[in-house]
Design an enzyme around this catalytic site. Structure first.
Site, mmCIF file in Angstrom:
data_model
loop_
_atom_site.group_PDB
_atom_site.id
_atom_site.type_symbol
_atom_site.label_atom_id
_atom_site.label_comp_id
_atom_site.label_asym_id
_atom_site.label_seq_id
_atom_site.Cartn_x
_atom_site.Cartn_y
_atom_site.Cartn_z
ATOM 1 N N THR A 63 0.776 -1.244 0.006
ATOM 2 C CA THR A 63 0.003 -0.033 -0.193
ATOM 3 C C THR A 63 1.084 1.409 0.015
ATOM 4 O OG1 THR A 63 -1.659 -1.225 1.225
ATOM 5 C CG2 THR A 63 -2.031 1.243 1.141
ATOM 6 N N LYS A 90 8.045 10.713 21.294
ATOM 7 C CA LYS A 90 8.110 11.622 22.535
ATOM 8 C C LYS A 90 6.555 11.825 23.206
ATOM 9 C CE LYS A 90 11.879 13.935 20.130
ATOM 10 N NZ LYS A 90 12.234 15.236 19.478
HETATM 11 N N1 CP Z 1 -2.489 -5.726 1.228
HETATM 12 C C1 CP Z 1 -1.869 -4.845 1.780
HETATM 13 O O1 CP Z 1 -2.427 -3.885 2.681
HETATM 14 O O2 CP Z 1 -0.544 -5.028 1.933
HETATM 15 P P1 CP Z 1 0.599 -4.225 2.710
HETATM 16 O O3 CP Z 1 0.351 -4.342 4.207
HETATM 17 O O4 CP Z 1 1.803 -4.737 2.265
HETATM 18 O O5 CP Z 1 0.340 -2.740 2.469
#
Ligand code: CP
Length: 323
Positions: A63, A90
């Site tokens: 993503t 922090k």
């Molecule tokens: N499908 C999906 O959200 O993959 P990632 O967690 O790698 O972004």
């Protein structure tokens, strides 16, 4: 491109609140933008001068990279905010973090967070666009959209519409934001949806998500009836108690194996959002086999995220730039 006429939102927080027309607007825009990635110079000036920040509080391969590349293909500037080296360590709050980022002139924040509702909260305290890249077990709208895009692309080529299809979503539904986004999108476009898994991961109250979905606990009985199987990852990091006796037992009843694939229709489409637990919910020879669209899902994700950025951030100003 005409989709911007039906799209008025500056945020994408989930698919539950979208109409079927809005979902189709995104898919049609993605279809137009997919061609950009085939050009020798893979760029259009649609979001030139705009700035996108990736604000990921959970890990991601697909993503985050896909949003970065999508923004770059639209000529936006991209900042990858590093949560681990930021002042979040922090004690700075999510709200303060986002407001400080926005104060630097950012146009869109893409946020992934372990808490359901975090993107909604952000959208209420910043002026810029907010796009949900996955929040807790609530929604992962761009994953739902890229799944839908891949299904539509596959079955339109065979003369079928989404409303003609029966889709099984298999596995850890209770913890899955991908399942929720898929359920909302598929049902809005008229598909039949069956959720399959052990009752610990597919409890009866999942029907509250949509009254028309079916629930089943016998995968072998469902497989011959469906056009699409969307296999979900077992999310060990979100399981609060033992949801099944052993990994081996889960795989025996709910893993998609080569043998099990023989129960399916000859043209069945296999999806998985990734990352995969190979050998658990899906075997390697299925994941890499002829029925699998898993890598095509990832490729389509780029076009879908370009469309979402285009519609949420720049649709009013960019139509003239795309020609
Ligand atoms: N499908 C999906 O959200 O993959 P990632 O967690 O790698 O972004």
């Amino acid at each position: 491109m005409t989709a911007e006429r039906t799209w008025t939102r500056s945020h994408l927080l989930g698919l539950e609140e979208l109409s079927a027309d809005e979902i189709l607007s995104i898919l049609d825009t993605a279809q137009s933008l997919k061609e950009v990635s085939t050009r020798s110079i893979k760029k259009v000036p649609a979001l030139r001068g705009k700035v996108m920040v990736n604000l990921f509080f959970e890990d991601s391969t697909r993503t985050k990279t896909s949003f970065s590349l999508a923004a770059q293909r639209l000529s936006a500037d991209v900042i990858d905010f590093s949560v681990s080296t930021s002042s979040v360590s922090k004690g700075e709050t999510l709200r303060d973090t986002a407001r400080n980022i926005e104060a630097m002139g950012v146009d869109v924040i893409v946020v992934r967070h372990r808490s359901s509702g975090a993107p909604l909260l952000l959208s209420q305290c910043v002026e810029c666009s907010v796009i949900n890249a996955g929040d807790g077990s609530h929604e992962h709208p761009t994953q739902g959209l890229l799944d839908l895009f891949t299904i539509r692309e596959t079955f339109e080529a065979r003369g079928k519409k989404i409303s003609d299809l029966h889709v099984a979503i298999v596995g850890d539904i209770a913890n899955s934001r991908v399942a929720r986004s898929n359920i909302h999108a598929l049902t809005k476009l008229g598909a039949r949806v069956t959720l399959v898994g052990p009752s610990t991961l597919v409890p009866g109250d999942m029907k509250k998500i949509h009254p028309n979905i079916a629930i089943a606990h016998d995968l072998d009985a469902v497989l011959p009836q469906v056009d699409v199987i969307n296999m979900l990852r077992i999310q060990f990091e979100r399981l609060t108690s033992a949801a099944f006796p052993s990994v081996r037992e889960y795989s025996r009843f709910f893993g998609l194996t080569h043998e099990r694939l023989k129960l399916c229709r000859p043209d069945v489409l296999v999806l998985h959002p990734g990352p995969m637990n190979r050998g658990l919910e899906i075997n390697t020879n299925v994941a890499d086999g002829d029925h699998s669209a898993i890598l095509r899902q990832v490729s389509n994700g780029l076009a879908v995220r370009m469309a979402v950025l285009y519609l949420c951030v720049g649709a009013n100003s960019v139509a003239r730039n795309l020609a």
